[in-house]
Design a protein around this motif. Structure first.
Motif, mmCIF file in Angstrom:
data_model
loop_
_atom_site.group_PDB
_atom_site.id
_atom_site.type_symbol
_atom_site.label_atom_id
_atom_site.label_comp_id
_atom_site.label_asym_id
_atom_site.label_seq_id
_atom_site.Cartn_x
_atom_site.Cartn_y
_atom_site.Cartn_z
ATOM 1 N N ALA A 119 4.806 -2.289 -10.141
ATOM 2 C CA ALA A 119 5.281 -0.913 -10.263
ATOM 3 C C ALA A 119 6.685 -0.760 -9.698
ATOM 4 N N VAL A 120 6.967 -1.468 -8.600
ATOM 5 C CA VAL A 120 8.316 -1.425 -8.026
ATOM 6 C C VAL A 120 9.318 -2.033 -9.005
ATOM 7 N N GLU A 121 8.979 -3.208 -9.579
ATOM 8 C CA GLU A 121 9.880 -3.850 -10.537
ATOM 9 C C GLU A 121 10.082 -2.990 -11.780
ATOM 10 N N LEU A 122 9.006 -2.398 -12.270
ATOM 11 C CA LEU A 122 9.112 -1.535 -13.451
ATOM 12 C C LEU A 122 9.995 -0.329 -13.151
ATOM 13 N N GLY A 123 9.860 0.217 -11.941
ATOM 14 C CA GLY A 123 10.693 1.348 -11.550
ATOM 15 C C GLY A 123 12.167 1.002 -11.590
ATOM 16 N N GLU A 124 12.496 -0.221 -11.183
ATOM 17 C CA GLU A 124 13.893 -0.660 -11.219
ATOM 18 C C GLU A 124 14.402 -0.796 -12.652
ATOM 19 N N GLN A 125 13.460 -0.890 -13.602
ATOM 20 C CA GLN A 125 13.816 -1.000 -15.014
ATOM 21 C C GLN A 125 13.662 0.332 -15.755
ATOM 22 N N GLY A 126 13.436 1.406 -14.983
ATOM 23 C CA GLY A 126 13.359 2.736 -15.584
ATOM 24 C C GLY A 126 11.986 3.142 -16.078
ATOM 25 N N ILE A 127 10.958 2.392 -15.694
ATOM 26 C CA ILE A 127 9.588 2.710 -16.104
ATOM 27 C C ILE A 127 8.808 3.180 -14.890
ATOM 28 N N SER A 128 8.214 4.360 -14.971
ATOM 29 C CA SER A 128 7.494 4.956 -13.848
ATOM 30 C C SER A 128 6.002 4.647 -13.965
ATOM 31 N N ALA A 129 5.485 3.835 -13.035
ATOM 32 C CA ALA A 129 4.093 3.389 -13.103
ATOM 33 C C ALA A 129 3.320 3.838 -11.876
ATOM 34 N N ALA A 130 2.168 4.434 -12.096
ATOM 35 C CA ALA A 130 1.248 4.807 -11.028
ATOM 36 C C ALA A 130 0.269 3.663 -10.791
ATOM 37 N N VAL A 131 -0.276 3.579 -9.575
ATOM 38 C CA VAL A 131 -1.276 2.563 -9.241
ATOM 39 C C VAL A 131 -2.490 3.245 -8.624
ATOM 40 N N LEU A 132 -3.645 3.068 -9.275
ATOM 41 C CA LEU A 132 -4.921 3.582 -8.769
ATOM 42 C C LEU A 132 -5.770 2.396 -8.327
ATOM 43 N N HIS A 133 -6.064 2.338 -7.036
ATOM 44 C CA HIS A 133 -6.831 1.216 -6.485
ATOM 45 C C HIS A 133 -8.315 1.563 -6.490
ATOM 46 N N CYS A 134 -9.128 0.662 -7.075
ATOM 47 C CA CYS A 134 -10.586 0.863 -7.162
ATOM 48 C C CYS A 134 -11.292 -0.270 -6.424
ATOM 49 N N PRO A 135 -11.409 -0.178 -5.112
ATOM 50 C CA PRO A 135 -12.054 -1.265 -4.376
ATOM 51 C C PRO A 135 -13.567 -1.316 -4.553
ATOM 52 N N THR A 136 -14.171 -0.212 -4.992
ATOM 53 C CA THR A 136 -15.608 -0.220 -5.284
ATOM 54 C C THR A 136 -15.787 -0.281 -6.792
ATOM 55 N N ILE A 137 -16.380 -1.358 -7.263
ATOM 56 C CA ILE A 137 -16.596 -1.546 -8.695
ATOM 57 C C ILE A 137 -17.891 -0.878 -9.144
ATOM 58 N N LYS A 138 -18.881 -0.871 -8.250
ATOM 59 C CA LYS A 138 -20.151 -0.202 -8.538
ATOM 60 C C LYS A 138 -20.690 0.392 -7.250
ATOM 61 N N PRO A 139 -20.879 1.718 -7.176
ATOM 62 C CA PRO A 139 -20.637 2.708 -8.233
ATOM 63 C C PRO A 139 -19.150 2.977 -8.408
ATOM 64 N N LEU A 140 -18.713 3.100 -9.645
ATOM 65 C CA LEU A 140 -17.315 3.364 -9.953
ATOM 66 C C LEU A 140 -16.998 4.840 -9.711
ATOM 67 N N ASP A 141 -15.798 5.092 -9.210
ATOM 68 C CA ASP A 141 -15.364 6.468 -8.965
ATOM 69 C C ASP A 141 -14.887 7.067 -10.283
ATOM 70 N N THR A 142 -15.842 7.455 -11.123
ATOM 71 C CA THR A 142 -15.516 7.933 -12.463
ATOM 72 C C THR A 142 -14.720 9.236 -12.431
#
Length: 348
Positions: free
Chosen positions: A245-268
């Motif tokens: 996301a940092v590298e993409l930002g330097e290239q003009g692309i804005s990327a969000a990051v959503l971290h999902c440390p629990t796979i089950k149950p998923l935070d739907t």
């Protein structure tokens, strides 16, 4: 049946001597650091967090299938030798013993490699632990492509195997912070847990990007916001997503990051709320085969709830992977930061 009367389950762990000069070069490349340069590391965060939790909770015991050093459980063994059980190279026996200890009121933390728990001991986990909803915490090193030693050690399909098992919570932490904070959280959960483990010197990454982050079981956390893409990641791929996301930002692309440390149950709820924000490409990133892991779980969540954003997956291929140096393998199979940046640019 023969019995080994010299076997001692309380045998004291002793470290192996370090390699001689000139040895170990191939090994170091095959267990290389997972983080980019510049990140601090924490030694054995799981072992130290378990010791801290065991001081508060005398129900906790530790078991290993002859892999204490390689799952960081040796830290617990040194602190609580009377609560440590060396079960030998017998994962099914270890899981059965953990189930018996749990029935007697203990909270076993059982450690081995992820391939051995998922492939060799699955039926024992299903019948003795999951069906009975026992408080056994199965903490496994070498998940996905975190070792270069080939298919016998690469648990690329472990989450797919365990996601279909009722009652089992699945955790895939990102870094040393996640690992340490997950231990009290899974100890507070009375049911069984399967946790993927990052071992040894583990990078500390998340709080550099999101200072107020705290692990919560069952919760996904937005670590970085962005308008062009949403990267939904778990495990060390969250590290890669943040760097990408940092590298993409330097290239003009804005990327969000959503971290999902629990796979089950998923935070739907959180996933749907973020995925429904208009105009963003949704990308999942995982250290796991494209079959049955985070990517397919997110895709099913989106479609079954009528959310239809542009969607792509970054994952390992549906095949047995090669042996070799980790940086080379991560590039080859498309889960390096460089590869992630290139893919997201092309998709956009």
């Amino acid at each position: 049946m023969s019995v080994n009367r010299n076997y001692d389950p309380h045998r004291k762990w002793e470290p192996r001597p370090p390699p001689k000069s000139g040895e170990g070069g191939r090994t170091s490349a095959m267990i290389a650091s997972l983080a980019a340069e510049g990140y601090e590391t924490v030694s054995a965060p799981f072992g130290h967090a378990l010791v801290a939790e065991a001081r508060r909770n005398d129900r906790i015991v530790g078991l290993t299938a002859d892999l204490a050093k390689y799952t960081d459980l040796h830290v617990f063994a040194e602190a609580f030798p009377e609560r440590f059980y060396q079960m030998g190279m017998a994962e099914q026996v270890m899981i059965s013993a953990a189930a018996g200890l749990a029935r007697e009121g203990f909270m076993p933390f059982a450690t081995t490699y992820a391939v051995f728990a998922s492939r060799r001991a699955y039926d024992f986990i299903a019948m003795a632990i999951a069906e009975e909803y026992l408080p056994v915490k199965i903490v496994c090193a070498l998940p996905g492509l975190t070792t270069g030693y080939g298919p016998s050690h690469q648990a690329t399909e472990d989450m797919a195997i365990f996601r279909g098992l009722p009652n089992l919570t699945i955790v895939d932490p990102c870094d040393a912070i996640d690992v340490a904070e997950a231990i009290p959280a899974i100890a507070a959960h009375e049911g069984p847990v399967y946790m993927r483990l990052l071992r040894g010197k583990v990078p500390s990454v998340i709080r550099r990007h999101c200072p107020d982050y705290k692990f919560e079981l069952g919760k996904a956390k937005l670590l970085r916001d962005g308008t062009d893409a949403l990267i939904i990641a778990s495990g060390f791929m969250t590290m890669r997503a943040l760097d990408a996301a940092v590298e993409l930002g330097e290239q003009g692309i804005s990327a969000a990051v959503l971290h999902c440390p629990t796979i089950k149950p998923l935070d739907t709820g959180t996933i749907l709320a973020e995925a429904r924000r208009a105009g963003r490409l949704v990308v999942t990133a995982e250290n796991h085969t494209c079959i049955g892991g985070l990517g397919e779980a997110v895709a099913a969540t989106l479609l079954s709830n009528g959310a239809t954003p542009a969607f792509r997956m970054i994952s390992l291929p549906d095949q047995f992977l090669d042996a070799g140096a980790l940086p080379t393998l991560h590039e080859r199979y498309g889960i390096s930061t460089k590869s992630m940046v290139q893919k997201i640019r092309s998709w956009l």
